[in-house]
Structure formats: structure tokens, C-alpha cells
Design a protein around this motif. Structure first.
Motif, PDB file in Angstrom:
ATOM      1  N   UNK A 210     -46.663 -77.544 -48.697  1.00 10.54           N
ATOM      2  CA  UNK A 210     -47.552 -78.112 -49.713  1.00 10.54           C
ATOM      3  C   UNK A 210     -49.003 -78.116 -49.238  1.00 10.54           C
ATOM      4  N   UNK A 211     -49.206 -78.407 -47.960  1.00  6.60           N
ATOM      5  CA  UNK A 211     -50.564 -78.532 -47.429  1.00  6.60           C
ATOM      6  C   UNK A 211     -51.060 -77.277 -46.718  1.00  6.60           C
ATOM      7  N   UNK A 212     -50.228 -76.225 -46.696  1.00  2.00           N
ATOM      8  CA  UNK A 212     -50.603 -74.961 -46.047  1.00  2.00           C
ATOM      9  C   UNK A 212     -51.094 -75.228 -44.618  1.00  2.00           C
ATOM     10  N   UNK A 213     -50.332 -76.031 -43.898  1.00  2.00           N
ATOM     11  CA  UNK A 213     -50.818 -76.542 -42.615  1.00  2.00           C
ATOM     12  C   UNK A 213     -50.972 -75.463 -41.546  1.00  2.00           C
ATOM     13  N   UNK A 214     -50.006 -74.562 -41.435  1.00  2.00           N
ATOM     14  CA  UNK A 214     -50.099 -73.536 -40.400  1.00  2.00           C
ATOM     15  C   UNK A 214     -51.199 -72.535 -40.724  1.00  2.00           C
ATOM     16  N   UNK A 215     -51.370 -72.227 -42.000  1.00  2.00           N
ATOM     17  CA  UNK A 215     -52.460 -71.355 -42.412  1.00  2.00           C
ATOM     18  C   UNK A 215     -53.805 -71.995 -42.100  1.00  2.00           C
ATOM     19  N   UNK A 216     -53.933 -73.291 -42.393  1.00  6.02           N
ATOM     20  CA  UNK A 216     -55.178 -74.005 -42.113  1.00  6.02           C
ATOM     21  C   UNK A 216     -55.479 -74.006 -40.615  1.00  6.02           C
ATOM     22  N   UNK A 217     -54.450 -74.220 -39.789  1.00  5.71           N
ATOM     23  CA  UNK A 217     -54.644 -74.223 -38.344  1.00  5.71           C
ATOM     24  C   UNK A 217     -55.089 -72.852 -37.854  1.00  5.71           C
ATOM     25  N   UNK A 218     -54.456 -71.801 -38.335  1.00  7.12           N
ATOM     26  CA  UNK A 218     -54.834 -70.439 -37.935  1.00  7.12           C
ATOM     27  C   UNK A 218     -56.274 -70.138 -38.312  1.00  7.12           C
ATOM     28  N   UNK A 219     -56.665 -70.536 -39.519  1.00  8.78           N
ATOM     29  CA  UNK A 219     -58.026 -70.277 -39.978  1.00  8.78           C
ATOM     30  C   UNK A 219     -59.055 -71.038 -39.140  1.00  8.78           C
ATOM     31  N   UNK A 220     -58.729 -72.263 -38.765  1.00  8.27           N
ATOM     32  CA  UNK A 220     -59.638 -73.050 -37.928  1.00  8.27           C
ATOM     33  C   UNK A 220     -59.787 -72.419 -36.549  1.00  8.27           C
ATOM     34  N   UNK A 221     -58.675 -72.045 -35.943  1.00  4.06           N
ATOM     35  CA  UNK A 221     -58.724 -71.449 -34.609  1.00  4.06           C
ATOM     36  C   UNK A 221     -59.527 -70.152 -34.618  1.00  4.06           C
ATOM     37  N   UNK A 222     -59.411 -69.380 -35.679  1.00  2.00           N
ATOM     38  CA  UNK A 222     -60.164 -68.134 -35.774  1.00  2.00           C
ATOM     39  C   UNK A 222     -61.673 -68.369 -35.798  1.00  2.00           C
ATOM     40  N   UNK A 223     -62.084 -69.556 -36.258  1.00  8.65           N
ATOM     41  CA  UNK A 223     -63.512 -69.861 -36.362  1.00  8.65           C
ATOM     42  C   UNK A 223     -64.085 -70.558 -35.131  1.00  8.65           C
ATOM     43  N   UNK A 224     -63.257 -71.312 -34.423  1.00  6.26           N
ATOM     44  CA  UNK A 224     -63.807 -72.220 -33.421  1.00  6.26           C
ATOM     45  C   UNK A 224     -64.396 -71.513 -32.215  1.00  6.26           C
ATOM     46  N   UNK A 225     -63.845 -70.394 -31.790  1.00  8.03           N
ATOM     47  CA  UNK A 225     -64.328 -69.776 -30.553  1.00  8.03           C
ATOM     48  C   UNK A 225     -65.796 -69.389 -30.681  1.00  8.03           C
ATOM     49  N   UNK A 226     -66.177 -68.859 -31.838  1.00  7.23           N
ATOM     50  CA  UNK A 226     -67.572 -68.472 -32.048  1.00  7.23           C
ATOM     51  C   UNK A 226     -68.501 -69.684 -32.120  1.00  7.23           C
ATOM     52  N   UNK A 227     -67.963 -70.852 -32.478  1.00  8.06           N
ATOM     53  CA  UNK A 227     -68.810 -72.043 -32.623  1.00  8.06           C
ATOM     54  C   UNK A 227     -68.909 -72.860 -31.343  1.00  8.06           C
ATOM     55  N   UNK A 228     -68.012 -72.632 -30.386  1.00  9.68           N
ATOM     56  CA  UNK A 228     -68.038 -73.426 -29.158  1.00  9.68           C
ATOM     57  C   UNK A 228     -69.165 -72.971 -28.228  1.00  9.68           C
ATOM     58  N   UNK A 229     -69.872 -73.939 -27.663  1.00  9.47           N
ATOM     59  CA  UNK A 229     -70.833 -73.645 -26.604  1.00  9.47           C
ATOM     60  C   UNK A 229     -70.073 -73.235 -25.344  1.00  9.47           C
ATOM     61  N   UNK A 230     -70.732 -72.489 -24.465  1.00  6.80           N
ATOM     62  CA  UNK A 230     -70.120 -72.149 -23.180  1.00  6.80           C
ATOM     63  C   UNK A 230     -69.783 -73.442 -22.451  1.00  6.80           C
ATOM     64  N   UNK A 231     -68.554 -73.560 -22.001  1.00  5.82           N
ATOM     65  CA  UNK A 231     -68.074 -74.786 -21.368  1.00  5.82           C
ATOM     66  C   UNK A 231     -67.521 -75.801 -22.344  1.00  5.82           C
ATOM     67  N   UNK A 232     -67.657 -75.522 -23.664  1.00  6.72           N
ATOM     68  CA  UNK A 232     -67.123 -76.414 -24.679  1.00  6.72           C
ATOM     69  C   UNK A 232     -65.606 -76.393 -24.699  1.00  6.72           C
TER      70      UNK A 232
END
Length: 307
Positions: A210-232
């Protein structure tokens, strides 16, 4: 039951390495982790809280009113880039925390439909304003679709038997309450796992669907690496094997970096990984599980952004 944040000290200690950094609590809930993060930030630090649940956002607005370092936004962490930009956080962030469990207030409110322990509408939506509830999905899904969801998201070995029972039952009357579904599954499943209600896996599977939870998690992970500062840091607390497997494989893949096929002629050096795993997976202590039984299935993984 009031909400107790799982692995609170362990998660915040792994996440906050810079007192003046910018952090994201992607699952605000009732703010337990957020308050602990804020306690480690100085006056220049910033924290953005995200949650799909309007009630969680209301709780977050009270915190924001008392602490200018904190901002709350309603939305899914799957929309991480948009919500960061909307909040004026266009540069690197120093850490993201995801606590993927359902909060105690959600479980304890029968009208939310997450739990089979009390009777209520078969809803299960994190955001009650989204279109389709669990009851609506069960009313329209084919038997094969129900089998696939129960098998893939609930790892339910009696998925076929339960799906057939659901289709037969809904032909007589609509399945609209948690008690109806829980009783149906209990009658259908021939054996019980020790210490588990027979409907546990079915409810888990429907909530994820109902909440598309695994899809949401995959989409978030795909975005986070580019947004993290070095050492983040990326810190993720999972509560079932499907989430944890997804996180573990993501960190491993990002740690390895791109791999050429074995048959390819390598021309030039390979690019290294973008993340490194920090320590081993962390589980709650015996003392924490004793005080908060809902913590028993939690597992935390941490990764750090590399140059």
C-alpha cells in the motif's frame, strides 16, 4: 504505548560527527531521533525532518516552533532531492537517518489499520490522503497479484492458500476491517510460527504494498549518495529482512564501485566506490528489547561517503 525510538544512542552517535552540520531525519515519527540529533548540534547546525504522516508533521511543527535549527516537511523520503531543495538545503548534507519501522502511535491507533491486535478499518496508509487503502487494494487485486505480494513482501509460505481464501471471502462480503482479515488468515494458515500471530506476514506484506515502501527506499538510496558531503553518514534502521537486504546490497554495491564485465578489456584505472561500510550491522541490546519488545527485529547499518 508511547513511542520509543529504537537504537537511539547508537544511531545518533553514528550519524552526527559535525556539530555545525546539516542533517536529515527521513522518518520523523514523534521526533525521538530528531531531538537527540538536535542535542548534538551547535547553533549553526540544521536538521530537516520528513514524514508522510500528517500527525507526525503536526508533532514536528511543535518542535520547529521551539527550535529554529529544525524544519519539518510532509512527504516521503523517496522525494529527498525535491524536499531538500524546497527547504533551501541545496548543498551537501552531513547525514541522513532512516528509521523504517511503523511508529507506536500508528500501531496503537485502531483507525489507522496497521495492527491486527485491535479491530479497525483495513487502511494501512502512512499518508491517509493517498488514494488506495489496503481494503481497496484487496478488493481489486487478482488472486495472482495477492499471491505475489504476500510471497515477495511478506515471505509468506502459505501465500497461495491465503490469497484463495481472500478471493473466496470477498465474493461474499467486502473485507473492510483488520479483524476480518486477521481472523480469515488465522483460519487459513495450518501452522503457526512460535510467538507470531498467523496474520503477521500478511499485514506486513499489505503495508509494504500500500505504501510502496521498498520502492520508496530504493529511490531514496539512489539520491542520497550525491547529496552526502564527504565524510557524511547514511544510517538506516530496518525491521525486516527485505529492507535490510536492500540496504546491505546498496552499501556493498556503492563500496565496490562500478565493475566491468569479465570479458571487457580494461583500459585505464577503475573508479573506486563512493561509500564505505562503517562497522558491522548493529542490533538492539537485550536490555533495550526487554524494555521495548518492538525493537527485537531491528538492525542498523551505517555507511560513510568517500571522496
Amino acid at each position: 504505548m508511547s513511542h520509543q525510538s529504537v537504537l537511539l544512542e547508537e544511531a545518533v552517535s553514528a550519524l552526527v560527527l559535525q556539530a555545525n552540520g546539516i542533517y536529515v531525519d527521513g522518518t520523523f515519527g514523534r521526533g525521538g531521533h530528531s531531538r537527540a540529533i538536535l542535542s548534538r548540534l551547535d547553533a549553526a547546525g540544521r536538521l530537516l525532518g520528513l514524514d508522510r504522516d500528517p500527525e507526525a508533521v503536526t508533532a514536528g511543527e511543535l518542535l520547529a516552533a521551539s527550535d529554529r535549527r529544525f524544519t519539518i516537511r510532509q512527504g516521503s523520503f523517496a522525494e529527498l532531492n525535491r524536499l531538500l531543495d524546497q527547504s533551501g538545503l541545496t548543498g551537501p548534507v552531513h547525514g541522513l537517518l532512516l528509521d523504517l519501522g511503523v511508529s507506536s502511535p500508528q500501531l496503537d491507533q485502531p483507525e489507522r489499520g496497521f495492527s491486527f491486535m485491535t479491530d479497525g478499518p483495513l487502511d494501512m496508509r502512512m499518508d491517509p490522503h493517498q488514494d488506495e487503502s489496503a481494503a481497496d487494494w484487496l478488493a481489486r487485486a487478482t488472486q495472482d497479484e495477492i499471491v505475489q505480494v504476500l510471497r515477495n513482501f511478506g515471505e509468506e509460505r502459505f501465500a497461495g492458500r491465503i490469497a484463495r481464501a481472500i478471493v473466496t471471502a470477498r465474493a461474499r462480503e467486502s473485507l473492510r476491517t483488520t479483524r476480518q482479515l486477521a481472523d480469515l488468515v488465522a483460519r487459513t494458515v495450518p501452522t503457526r510460527e512460535p510467538g507470531k500471530h498467523p496474520a503477521t506476514r500478511t499485514f506486513q506484506a499489505l503495508r509494504i504494498q500500500v505504501n510502496r515502501e521498498l520502492d520508496a527506499l530504493s529511490r531514496c538510496l539512489d539520491q542520497i549518495v550525491e547529496r552526502l558531503a564527504v565524510g557524511g553518514r547514511l544510517v538506516v534502521i530496518s525491521f525486516h529482512s527485505l529492507e535490510d537486504r536492500l540496504v546491505k546490497h546498496f552499501i556493498r554495491r556503492e563500496a565496490q564501485g562500478p565493475r566491468l564485465p569479465k570479458w571487457a578489456a580494461v583500459q585505464g584505472p577503475m573508479v573506486g566506490g563512493r561509500l564505505r561500510p562503517v562497522g558491522k550491522a548493529v542490533r538492539p541490546s537485550v536490555q533495550e528489547v526487554t524494555g521495548n519488545p518492538r525493537a527485537r527485529s531491528a538492525i542498523m547499518r551505517v555507511a560513510e561517503r568517500l571522496p
